[in-house]
Scaffold this motif. Sequence first.
Motif, short mmCIF file in Angstrom:
data_model
loop_
_atom_site.label_atom_id
_atom_site.label_comp_id
_atom_site.label_asym_id
_atom_site.label_seq_id
_atom_site.Cartn_x
_atom_site.Cartn_y
_atom_site.Cartn_z
N ASP A 57 0.86 -1.18 0.00
CA ASP A 57 0.00 0.00 0.00
C ASP A 57 0.90 1.23 0.00
N TYR A 58 0.73 2.09 -0.99
CA TYR A 58 1.57 3.28 -1.10
C TYR A 58 1.56 4.12 0.18
N GLU A 59 0.49 4.04 0.95
CA GLU A 59 0.36 4.87 2.14
C GLU A 59 0.78 4.15 3.42
N GLN A 60 1.26 2.92 3.28
CA GLN A 60 1.70 2.15 4.46
C GLN A 60 3.12 1.64 4.22
N PRO A 61 4.12 2.44 4.60
CA PRO A 61 5.52 2.09 4.31
C PRO A 61 5.94 0.71 4.79
N GLN A 88 2.85 9.55 -1.66
CA GLN A 88 2.71 8.12 -1.90
C GLN A 88 3.91 7.59 -2.68
N HIS A 89 4.27 8.30 -3.73
CA HIS A 89 5.42 7.88 -4.53
C HIS A 89 6.71 7.95 -3.72
N ALA A 94 11.48 5.52 -1.22
CA ALA A 94 12.28 5.31 -0.01
C ALA A 94 12.38 3.83 0.34
N ALA A 95 11.26 3.12 0.22
CA ALA A 95 11.26 1.70 0.54
C ALA A 95 12.10 0.92 -0.46
#
Length: 290
Positions: A57-61, A88-89, A94-95
């Motif tokens: 999920d883009y919003e859950q790193p 989000q991007h 970062a991940a």
Amino acid sequence: MSHSPRLLVTGASGALGRLVVEALLERVEPSRVVAAVRDPAKLADLAARGVEVRAADYEQPATLAAAFAGIDRLLLISSNAVGQRLPQHANVIAAAKDAGVGLIAYTSILHADRSPLGLAVEHVQTEASLADSGVPFALLRNSWYLENYFGVIAPALEHGLVFGSAGEGRIAAASRADYAAAAAAVLTATEDQGGKIYELAGDDAFTMAEWAATLAEVGGKPVAYRDLPQADYAALLVQHGLPEGFAGLLADSDVGASKGGLFDDGGALARLIGRPTTTLKAALAAALKG
């Protein structure tokens, strides 16, 4: 990087994402493909075919860190949450960096750095985030999808009119499948893709008047294009049920098209996929067949 890099597609349950996964499966073994999606249950069919499906999920790193483990090349399909895309991007980038991903390919917009479309702003910001990350990246700057216009086919044939604010602007659109094939080509390329910028567009550009004429030919009914001022077109879209913000975005994109924002004749897309891009006539014919 291994000789058989693992390839991950974000947003893999979306219209473009699914097509990218299918395009990858034509090129590599399913064991090399990872499909990342918020709800893995949506991709049970791909899992049954040997594709690894991971929650992301883009919003859950935290989900991104787990999803990207062991991934060599990643396709970041731009979020559809206009106005919220950059954070989000940034989470994805970062991940991916933390996971040691060797390449991020990103679906940007045609000529993002000089595009007159308001939609380009978040793409430019994302491109800057990629550059700042230090992770090798490739930019897939996509023009319009031919499918963007499918929703107006029925009313255009019924009423004999299609509206917009694109003027005489030429739109070099291609099908989602064309862009998906390009993404798969980049992810599986043997040549280093770091730093590559692809301006991807259809071979045969058209004005909206030509779009209407082609629909008339394929649909067997007269259709004309009526150009409207930006505010009038946005108001018309709201009148037909679109949210005001989305209507404004579409009208702005049309005006951007009138300024050449969706035109490119460099042929990069056809070269990348090794065939001509889908024609407007073929796309409309297929849409009418259902």
